[in-house]
Structure formats: structure tokens, C-alpha cells
Design a protein around this motif. Sequence first.
Motif, PDB file in Angstrom:
ATOM      1  N   ARG A 196     -34.613 -87.673-127.047  1.00 35.25           N
ATOM      2  CA  ARG A 196     -35.057 -88.191-125.751  1.00 35.25           C
ATOM      3  C   ARG A 196     -33.870 -88.583-124.886  1.00 35.25           C
ATOM      4  O   ARG A 196     -33.826 -88.296-123.686  1.00 35.25           O
ATOM      5  CB  ARG A 196     -35.948 -89.418-125.950  1.00 35.25           C
ATOM      6  N   GLY A 197     -32.902 -89.262-125.514  1.00 42.93           N
ATOM      7  CA  GLY A 197     -31.727 -89.668-124.758  1.00 42.93           C
ATOM      8  C   GLY A 197     -30.917 -88.493-124.255  1.00 42.93           C
ATOM      9  O   GLY A 197     -30.453 -88.484-123.107  1.00 42.93           O
ATOM     10  N   LEU A 198     -30.742 -87.480-125.097  1.00 47.26           N
ATOM     11  CA  LEU A 198     -29.962 -86.305-124.699  1.00 47.26           C
ATOM     12  C   LEU A 198     -30.627 -85.564-123.545  1.00 47.26           C
ATOM     13  O   LEU A 198     -29.947 -85.008-122.673  1.00 47.26           O
ATOM     14  CB  LEU A 198     -29.796 -85.363-125.889  1.00 47.26           C
ATOM     15  N   LEU A 199     -31.953 -85.547-123.527  1.00 40.33           N
ATOM     16  CA  LEU A 199     -32.690 -84.800-122.503  1.00 40.33           C
ATOM     17  C   LEU A 199     -32.978 -85.633-121.256  1.00 40.33           C
ATOM     18  O   LEU A 199     -33.507 -85.106-120.281  1.00 40.33           O
ATOM     19  CB  LEU A 199     -34.004 -84.285-123.091  1.00 40.33           C
ATOM     20  N   GLY A 200     -32.666 -86.908-121.302  1.00 40.34           N
ATOM     21  CA  GLY A 200     -32.957 -87.755-120.150  1.00 40.34           C
ATOM     22  C   GLY A 200     -34.398 -88.209-120.082  1.00 40.34           C
ATOM     23  O   GLY A 200     -34.903 -88.497-118.996  1.00 40.34           O
ATOM     24  N   ASP A 201     -35.065 -88.286-121.227  1.00 44.20           N
ATOM     25  CA  ASP A 201     -36.438 -88.784-121.321  1.00 44.20           C
ATOM     26  C   ASP A 201     -37.388 -88.062-120.371  1.00 44.20           C
ATOM     27  O   ASP A 201     -38.041 -88.672-119.527  1.00 44.20           O
ATOM     28  CB  ASP A 201     -36.466 -90.293-121.036  1.00 44.20           C
ATOM     29  N   PRO A 202     -37.503 -86.726-120.490  1.00 40.24           N
ATOM     30  CA  PRO A 202     -38.388 -85.987-119.579  1.00 40.24           C
ATOM     31  C   PRO A 202     -39.849 -86.327-119.815  1.00 40.24           C
ATOM     32  O   PRO A 202     -40.276 -86.559-120.950  1.00 40.24           O
ATOM     33  CB  PRO A 202     -38.096 -84.524-119.922  1.00 40.24           C
ATOM     34  N   GLU A 203     -40.627 -86.331-118.759  1.00 41.97           N
ATOM     35  CA  GLU A 203     -42.019 -86.744-118.832  1.00 41.97           C
ATOM     36  C   GLU A 203     -42.851 -85.947-119.842  1.00 41.97           C
ATOM     37  O   GLU A 203     -43.671 -86.531-120.556  1.00 41.97           O
ATOM     38  CB  GLU A 203     -42.665 -86.651-117.441  1.00 41.97           C
ATOM     39  N   PRO A 204     -42.684 -84.618-119.971  1.00 46.49           N
ATOM     40  CA  PRO A 204     -43.559 -83.889-120.903  1.00 46.49           C
ATOM     41  C   PRO A 204     -43.235 -84.122-122.373  1.00 46.49           C
ATOM     42  O   PRO A 204     -43.998 -83.702-123.238  1.00 46.49           O
ATOM     43  CB  PRO A 204     -43.306 -82.411-120.545  1.00 46.49           C
ATOM     44  N   LEU A 205     -42.090 -84.757-122.682  1.00 45.51           N
ATOM     45  CA  LEU A 205     -41.653 -84.866-124.072  1.00 45.51           C
ATOM     46  C   LEU A 205     -42.388 -85.996-124.776  1.00 45.51           C
ATOM     47  O   LEU A 205     -42.282 -87.164-124.409  1.00 45.51           O
ATOM     48  CB  LEU A 205     -40.149 -85.107-124.144  1.00 45.51           C
ATOM     49  N   GLY A 206     -43.133 -85.640-125.807  1.00 38.85           N
ATOM     50  CA  GLY A 206     -43.823 -86.614-126.639  1.00 38.85           C
ATOM     51  C   GLY A 206     -43.539 -86.345-128.105  1.00 38.85           C
ATOM     52  O   GLY A 206     -42.656 -85.564-128.468  1.00 38.85           O
ATOM     53  N   LEU A 207     -44.319 -86.981-128.942  1.00 37.08           N
ATOM     54  CA  LEU A 207     -44.048 -87.015-130.379  1.00 37.08           C
ATOM     55  C   LEU A 207     -45.269 -86.578-131.173  1.00 37.08           C
ATOM     56  O   LEU A 207     -46.394 -87.002-130.893  1.00 37.08           O
ATOM     57  CB  LEU A 207     -43.666 -88.447-130.772  1.00 37.08           C
ATOM     58  N   THR A 208     -45.034 -85.723-132.175  1.00 35.01           N
ATOM     59  CA  THR A 208     -45.986 -85.517-133.258  1.00 35.01           C
ATOM     60  C   THR A 208     -45.559 -86.410-134.412  1.00 35.01           C
ATOM     61  O   THR A 208     -44.436 -86.288-134.920  1.00 35.01           O
ATOM     62  CB  THR A 208     -46.000 -84.057-133.741  1.00 35.01           C
ATOM     63  N   LEU A 209     -46.420 -87.320-134.823  1.00 33.87           N
ATOM     64  CA  LEU A 209     -46.125 -88.194-135.957  1.00 33.87           C
ATOM     65  C   LEU A 209     -46.928 -87.724-137.155  1.00 33.87           C
ATOM     66  O   LEU A 209     -48.154 -87.705-137.124  1.00 33.87           O
ATOM     67  CB  LEU A 209     -46.482 -89.643-135.620  1.00 33.87           C
TER      68      LEU A 209
END
Length: 321
Positions: A196-209
Motif C-alpha cells: 500500500r505504501g509503495l503504491l500510494g494507497d490507491p483507492e481500488p487496492l483492498g485485501l483478501t484475508l
Amino acid sequence: MPVPARPPAPGGAVAAGPGLPAAPLRFGYGTNGLTDLRLDDALGLLADLGYSGVGLTLDHMHLDPLAPDLAARTRHVARRLDRLGLTVTVETGARYILDPRRKHGPSLLDPDPEHRARRVRLLVRAVQVAADLGAHALHCFSGITPEGTPEATAWQRLTDALTPVLDAAFGAHVPLAVEPEPGHLLATLADFHHLRGLLGDPEPLGLTLDIGHCQCLEPQSPADCVRAAAPWLRHVQIEDMRRGVHEHLPFGDGEIDFPPVLSALSATGYQGLTVVELPRHSHAGPRLAARSLEFLRRADRHRPAATPVPADGTASQGGPS
């Protein structure tokens, strides 16, 4: 330090609190555990058993993303899902969809740029399939770091490769749910936050847990992992597992105490599917699908009262760092 939360994307989590009751959980089953069934038959089975949805792995036996007439076949599946009342998350963990000799190859970390591009093209195509199906999210993972590859180089490849996928996901309004996978470059929740930090926390980025993966290698308990991951949850996979052993097990064969996990998950307000993930048990898929739903419903009835999850995702025993 805790990372500030963002408004959730569709299918995401919202902290439960005053005036917001704990969310009812919706269970699904992964088609990678039903590979001996035709997709229409698998979907019918899950609907008959009472599942709310399905984790659909795009593969040669189930909605092959590389075969002709993908749009028409996707429309057929969308109509089938609608008739059966099933919701869907699209998964991209097919073992040999791109290379019949290399499991999960080529990955987003492949040394060859053209090979990486093949995986990117597959994921971009999967974004469109997910959008056409009305999926809650599109799942993916990083892949294993190739031998001899410096870690910084691997992370650079991953961020470069995911950028066009995230662009496509943003345009299609489909959250991209990256899964920490044991043995991969992105293996833990801490690795997800690094990405997330490397990408700048883009809005579409989420997590599969994956709840089993939490038991396998995370320092926190699975329930605490759920609380820590709450603001970024877009997709959840669930199965039993033992500490230090990456083996997806039927419920009751591992070490996880499930009622507290389900309580924590409900408390986040998560609105997506919680999908049973038993990819090595297709030979017994129909029986295990029935047993798994019975187990989860029983565990859900016995879960302790939900404790509200702070909006920043911190938990009583620590949050993301």
C-alpha cells in the motif's frame, strides 16, 4: 503505527458501533474445491445447500478466461447466478491457466517482462469478467520471488505490474483484493501494508484475508488479524489450518477456534462473502460443501458477542504497522 482508515469500497468493511449492528455473515464456497463438477452444476449445488455466494476461480474447467466467446459465457454465468440468488467474488489462483508446466506461472514477479505482461493481461481481463458478473471484488496474489531476485527488485516488479490492473479496477468499480500467501513475496499483513505504501494507497487496492493463513504464520490470532485488517477487507477465505503448516484443512482438522473469528468478522461490518477454500479436496467437494456450511452455521450460532472494531483497524492486541 495504525494507518488511517478510508471509506470502504463495495463489499468492504465498516466498523460496527452505536446504531450499527454487527453484520450478518454470508458464506460462499470456492469453485477450486469443486473442479470435478461442471460450473452450472457446482452453482446449483451451492444454491441448494443454502450458500449465499461463490468464490469463482477462472480456470479451464470453470469460465475459462482464455477460451473464445468469453463475454457470452460470462453473460450465461451472470444469468445463472442471478436465477440462483448467488453473489460472487472472482478469484485468479488457477494453478496452470497460463503455463501447463509451472504452477501459478508466470507470476507478476517473473524475470521476463513479457511473461509478467501475460499475467497482467489475464488480471485485466479478469477485472472485466468481475465487473460483468457484478462481483464484490477481484482476488489476486503476488507470486513467489524468483531465485536470485533482490527483494527490492521483486517489489518494484510487483508495483509496476499491478498499476495497470489497479487502473482497470478503478475504471470498472471493482476492488482489487490482494491476498497475502505463505511463501510469496507478499506473505503477511505487514507485506500488504508495505505494498500500500509503495503504491500510494490507491483507492481500488483492498485485501483478501485468508483465515487459515493467519493461523499459519501471522503473529496475531486469526480473530485479531480480522480486527487489524478490517478497513481494507474486500474478500475473506476460510478453512482450518495448523500453525506453521500451509495446508488447507476441512473444518475441525486444524487448530482454529472459529466462533471468535466469526464474531470479529461480523463486528467489522464486512459485507462481502466469506468463502470456504479447500482447493485440494475437490474429490469430496459436494460432501465437504455441505459439511462446511453446517460447521460455519453452528460456529456462527456460538460466536461470542461482537466487540466494535475501531475505525482505524487497530485491535486490542495491536494493529497494522
